[in-house]
Design a protein around this motif. Structure first.
Motif, PDB file in Angstrom:
ATOM      1  N   ASP A 137       3.050  74.292  -8.496  1.00  0.00           N
ATOM      2  CA  ASP A 137       4.511  74.492  -8.695  1.00  0.00           C
ATOM      3  C   ASP A 137       5.230  73.002  -8.869  1.00  0.00           C
ATOM      4  O   ASP A 137       6.146  72.717  -8.363  1.00  0.00           O
ATOM      5  CB  ASP A 137       5.040  74.962  -7.217  1.00  0.00           C
ATOM      6  CG  ASP A 137       4.299  76.510  -6.820  1.00  0.00           C
ATOM      7  OD1 ASP A 137       4.049  76.881  -7.910  1.00  0.00           O
ATOM      8  OD2 ASP A 137       4.262  76.582  -5.657  1.00  0.00           O
ATOM      9  N   GLY A 138       4.772  72.336  -9.604  1.00  0.00           N
ATOM     10  CA  GLY A 138       5.181  70.986 -10.082  1.00  0.00           C
ATOM     11  C   GLY A 138       4.970  69.813  -9.120  1.00  0.00           C
ATOM     12  O   GLY A 138       5.276  68.740  -9.346  1.00  0.00           O
ATOM     13  N   ARG A 139       4.379  70.156  -7.916  1.00  0.00           N
ATOM     14  CA  ARG A 139       4.025  69.155  -7.057  1.00  0.00           C
ATOM     15  C   ARG A 139       2.552  68.735  -6.918  1.00  0.00           C
ATOM     16  O   ARG A 139       1.648  69.598  -7.152  1.00  0.00           O
ATOM     17  CB  ARG A 139       4.499  69.605  -5.572  1.00  0.00           C
ATOM     18  CG  ARG A 139       3.934  68.802  -4.374  1.00  0.00           C
ATOM     19  CD  ARG A 139       5.303  67.969  -4.129  1.00  0.00           C
ATOM     20  NE  ARG A 139       5.025  67.313  -2.623  1.00  0.00           N
ATOM     21  CZ  ARG A 139       5.251  66.169  -2.384  1.00  0.00           C
ATOM     22  NH1 ARG A 139       5.497  65.388  -3.133  1.00  0.00           N
ATOM     23  NH2 ARG A 139       5.067  65.949  -1.377  1.00  0.00           N
ATOM     24  N   PRO A 140       2.366  67.468  -6.971  1.00  0.00           N
ATOM     25  CA  PRO A 140       0.837  67.022  -7.018  1.00  0.00           C
ATOM     26  C   PRO A 140       0.021  67.445  -5.973  1.00  0.00           C
ATOM     27  O   PRO A 140       0.619  67.303  -4.716  1.00  0.00           O
ATOM     28  CB  PRO A 140       0.973  65.456  -7.327  1.00  0.00           C
ATOM     29  CG  PRO A 140       2.099  64.955  -6.470  1.00  0.00           C
ATOM     30  CD  PRO A 140       3.085  66.261  -7.002  1.00  0.00           C
ATOM     31  N   ILE A 141      -1.175  67.813  -5.881  1.00  0.00           N
ATOM     32  CA  ILE A 141      -2.176  68.273  -4.880  1.00  0.00           C
ATOM     33  C   ILE A 141      -3.446  67.530  -5.174  1.00  0.00           C
ATOM     34  O   ILE A 141      -4.063  67.529  -3.925  1.00  0.00           O
ATOM     35  CB  ILE A 141      -2.218  69.601  -4.794  1.00  0.00           C
ATOM     36  CG1 ILE A 141      -2.934  70.328  -3.404  1.00  0.00           C
ATOM     37  CG2 ILE A 141      -3.305  70.405  -5.917  1.00  0.00           C
ATOM     38  CD1 ILE A 141      -2.901  71.730  -3.128  1.00  0.00           C
ATOM     39  N   SER A 142      -3.693  67.266  -5.818  1.00  0.00           N
ATOM     40  CA  SER A 142      -5.161  66.630  -6.417  1.00  0.00           C
ATOM     41  C   SER A 142      -5.238  65.444  -7.178  1.00  0.00           C
ATOM     42  O   SER A 142      -4.516  65.538  -8.319  1.00  0.00           O
ATOM     43  CB  SER A 142      -6.027  67.524  -6.581  1.00  0.00           C
ATOM     44  OG  SER A 142      -5.910  68.159  -7.853  1.00  0.00           O
ATOM     45  N   VAL A 143      -6.065  64.610  -7.033  1.00  0.00           N
ATOM     46  CA  VAL A 143      -6.332  63.456  -8.007  1.00  0.00           C
ATOM     47  C   VAL A 143      -7.993  63.643  -8.209  1.00  0.00           C
ATOM     48  O   VAL A 143      -8.596  63.336  -7.380  1.00  0.00           O
ATOM     49  CB  VAL A 143      -6.133  62.084  -7.608  1.00  0.00           C
ATOM     50  CG1 VAL A 143      -6.297  60.894  -8.697  1.00  0.00           C
ATOM     51  CG2 VAL A 143      -4.458  61.864  -7.359  1.00  0.00           C
ATOM     52  N   GLY A 144      -8.327  64.000  -9.285  1.00  0.00           N
ATOM     53  CA  GLY A 144      -9.815  64.290  -9.819  1.00  0.00           C
ATOM     54  C   GLY A 144     -10.267  63.430 -10.674  1.00  0.00           C
ATOM     55  O   GLY A 144      -9.639  63.251 -11.698  1.00  0.00           O
ATOM     56  N   TYR A 228      -7.817  65.391  -2.419  1.00  0.00           N
ATOM     57  CA  TYR A 228      -6.903  66.275  -2.035  1.00  0.00           C
ATOM     58  C   TYR A 228      -5.859  65.921  -0.964  1.00  0.00           C
ATOM     59  O   TYR A 228      -6.235  65.412   0.241  1.00  0.00           O
ATOM     60  CB  TYR A 228      -7.388  67.754  -1.670  1.00  0.00           C
ATOM     61  CG  TYR A 228      -7.951  68.555  -2.894  1.00  0.00           C
ATOM     62  CD1 TYR A 228      -7.212  69.436  -3.633  1.00  0.00           C
ATOM     63  CD2 TYR A 228      -9.201  68.202  -3.376  1.00  0.00           C
ATOM     64  CE1 TYR A 228      -7.727  70.023  -4.784  1.00  0.00           C
ATOM     65  CE2 TYR A 228      -9.732  68.953  -4.382  1.00  0.00           C
ATOM     66  CZ  TYR A 228      -9.147  69.955  -5.114  1.00  0.00           C
ATOM     67  OH  TYR A 228      -9.876  70.483  -6.061  1.00  0.00           O
ATOM     68  N   ALA A 229      -4.257  66.499  -1.152  1.00  0.00           N
ATOM     69  CA  ALA A 229      -3.462  66.016  -0.151  1.00  0.00           C
ATOM     70  C   ALA A 229      -3.728  66.801   0.952  1.00  0.00           C
ATOM     71  O   ALA A 229      -3.703  68.372   0.979  1.00  0.00           O
ATOM     72  CB  ALA A 229      -2.067  66.270  -0.590  1.00  0.00           C
ATOM     73  N   ALA A 230      -4.395  66.314   2.259  1.00  0.00           N
ATOM     74  CA  ALA A 230      -4.628  67.349   3.084  1.00  0.00           C
ATOM     75  C   ALA A 230      -3.747  68.257   3.829  1.00  0.00           C
ATOM     76  O   ALA A 230      -4.057  69.398   4.366  1.00  0.00           O
ATOM     77  CB  ALA A 230      -5.543  66.654   4.147  1.00  0.00           C
ATOM     78  N   ASP A 231      -2.383  68.055   3.829  1.00  0.00           N
ATOM     79  CA  ASP A 231      -1.428  68.738   4.499  1.00  0.00           C
ATOM     80  C   ASP A 231      -0.945  69.814   3.433  1.00  0.00           C
ATOM     81  O   ASP A 231      -0.221  70.539   3.761  1.00  0.00           O
ATOM     82  CB  ASP A 231      -0.405  67.841   4.935  1.00  0.00           C
ATOM     83  CG  ASP A 231       0.404  67.265   3.511  1.00  0.00           C
ATOM     84  OD1 ASP A 231      -0.395  66.936   2.683  1.00  0.00           O
ATOM     85  OD2 ASP A 231       1.587  66.891   3.735  1.00  0.00           O
ATOM     86  N   ARG A 232      -1.283  69.779   2.387  1.00  0.00           N
ATOM     87  CA  ARG A 232      -1.052  70.883   1.248  1.00  0.00           C
ATOM     88  C   ARG A 232      -2.125  71.877   0.775  1.00  0.00           C
ATOM     89  O   ARG A 232      -2.020  72.700  -0.136  1.00  0.00           O
ATOM     90  CB  ARG A 232      -0.317  70.227   0.003  1.00  0.00           C
ATOM     91  CG  ARG A 232       0.763  69.458   0.492  1.00  0.00           C
ATOM     92  CD  ARG A 232       1.275  68.539  -1.066  1.00  0.00           C
ATOM     93  NE  ARG A 232       1.682  67.257  -0.443  1.00  0.00           N
ATOM     94  CZ  ARG A 232       1.757  66.151  -1.103  1.00  0.00           C
ATOM     95  NH1 ARG A 232       1.345  66.520  -2.571  1.00  0.00           N
ATOM     96  NH2 ARG A 232       2.069  65.045  -0.833  1.00  0.00           N
ATOM     97  N   PHE A 233      -3.369  71.635   1.481  1.00  0.00           N
ATOM     98  CA  PHE A 233      -4.560  72.243   0.848  1.00  0.00           C
ATOM     99  C   PHE A 233      -5.679  72.412   1.948  1.00  0.00           C
ATOM    100  O   PHE A 233      -5.859  71.697   2.928  1.00  0.00           O
ATOM    101  CB  PHE A 233      -5.004  71.125  -0.169  1.00  0.00           C
ATOM    102  CG  PHE A 233      -6.671  71.380  -0.683  1.00  0.00           C
ATOM    103  CD1 PHE A 233      -6.692  72.126  -1.707  1.00  0.00           C
ATOM    104  CD2 PHE A 233      -7.553  70.839  -0.139  1.00  0.00           C
ATOM    105  CE1 PHE A 233      -7.818  72.418  -2.470  1.00  0.00           C
ATOM    106  CE2 PHE A 233      -8.982  71.287  -0.440  1.00  0.00           C
ATOM    107  CZ  PHE A 233      -9.073  71.789  -1.556  1.00  0.00           C
ATOM    108  N   GLN A 234      -6.243  73.590   1.871  1.00  0.00           N
ATOM    109  CA  GLN A 234      -7.260  74.019   2.802  1.00  0.00           C
ATOM    110  C   GLN A 234      -8.332  74.689   2.054  1.00  0.00           C
ATOM    111  O   GLN A 234      -8.119  75.476   1.137  1.00  0.00           O
ATOM    112  CB  GLN A 234      -7.011  74.613   3.953  1.00  0.00           C
ATOM    113  CG  GLN A 234      -6.558  76.116   3.857  1.00  0.00           C
ATOM    114  CD  GLN A 234      -6.109  76.598   5.112  1.00  0.00           C
ATOM    115  OE1 GLN A 234      -6.029  76.150   6.116  1.00  0.00           O
ATOM    116  NE2 GLN A 234      -5.500  77.843   5.054  1.00  0.00           N
TER     117      GLN A 234
END
Length: 239
Positions: A137-144, A228-234
């Motif tokens: 949704d346009g918000r970064p969640i990971s750097v891979g 991964y941003a831990a508060d946005r991802f499980q």
């Protein structure tokens, strides 16, 4: 509307009003709330009262407070399914959200010995490296960081620029049915670059996910190292 003679504390009324604004979409998930000074002026209260309301919202998990950056509406956590066929876009679309991303680095290089070991390749083997930010949704969640044996994917860079999809590129080379052989998960604090890319403070941990994907014959075709941003991802593991 704040009623000073309602019998309910002012800070609680403010907290409830902000919560109502979040639920109505005035402040969508991930958005930044107005500053303390702006909210104090809006509600006609001093900063001490305003901070009590903000503290309560943070304790309830409605918002998060980032030192030096402000207060943000807590985002919905993405359930990320780890299975034999794990695909970023499919995982995001499954939850009726919008996947996206952008490339940070795409280059060919001599592989680091530790990465070559994961891929079962001898020293000196050249790899294609793709560093990419994954977005929801346009918000970064990971750097891979993704690594592929260069000999197996000639012309990877041009194809990825055209297709903008790892799965589509691997499908072009006949590896579209690649599967996940191994996943390792740890947690650590982000470095400055990752924190910046994920738009989060350095004192909030990230989930580090290492993975090895293999082709139809069981030979490694990709090694991945994602933060991964831990508060946005499980992670959800399929059994």
């Amino acid at each position: 509307m704040i009623e000073r003679k309602s019998g309910q504390s002012i800070w609680r009324q403010i907290a409830n009003d902000i919560s109502d604004s979040i639920r109505s979409g005035t402040y969508p998930p991930g958005s930044k709330l107005p500053t303390e000074a702006e909210l104090s002026l809006q509600y006609g209260v001093n900063r001490h009262t305003l901070r009590r309301a903000i503290s309560e919202l943070a304790e309830d998990g409605v918002i998060r407070v980032e030192q030096g950056r402000g207060s943000f509406v807590q985002e919905h956590v993405l359930d990320y399914l780890v299975a034999r066929k794990t695909r970023f876009s499919d995982n995001v679309l499954r939850q009726r959200r919008t996947p996206g991303g952008r490339t940070l680095l795409l280059a060919e290089e001599v592989g680091d010995p530790s990465i070559l070991k994961q891929l079962g390749l001898p020293g000196g083997t050249r790899l294609v490296r793709l560093d990419r930010i994954g977005e929801v949704d346009g918000r970064p969640i990971s750097v891979g960081s993704h690594f592929f044996p260069a000999a197996k994917v000639p012309g990877f860079a041009a194809l990825h620029e055209e297709l903008d999809s790892i799965t589509k590129v691997l499908t072009h080379f006949g590896y579209g049915e690649y599967t996940r052989r191994e996943t390792r998960v740890t947690a650590r604090m982000p470095d400055a670059a990752d924190a910046d890319h994920l738009q989060q403070p350095r004192n909030r941990p990230v989930l580090v996910v290492e993975s090895i994907n293999v082709d139809q014959t069981g030979m490694p075709i990709e090694y991945g190292f994602a933060r991964y941003a831990a508060d946005r991802f499980q992670l959800v593991f399929e059994s």
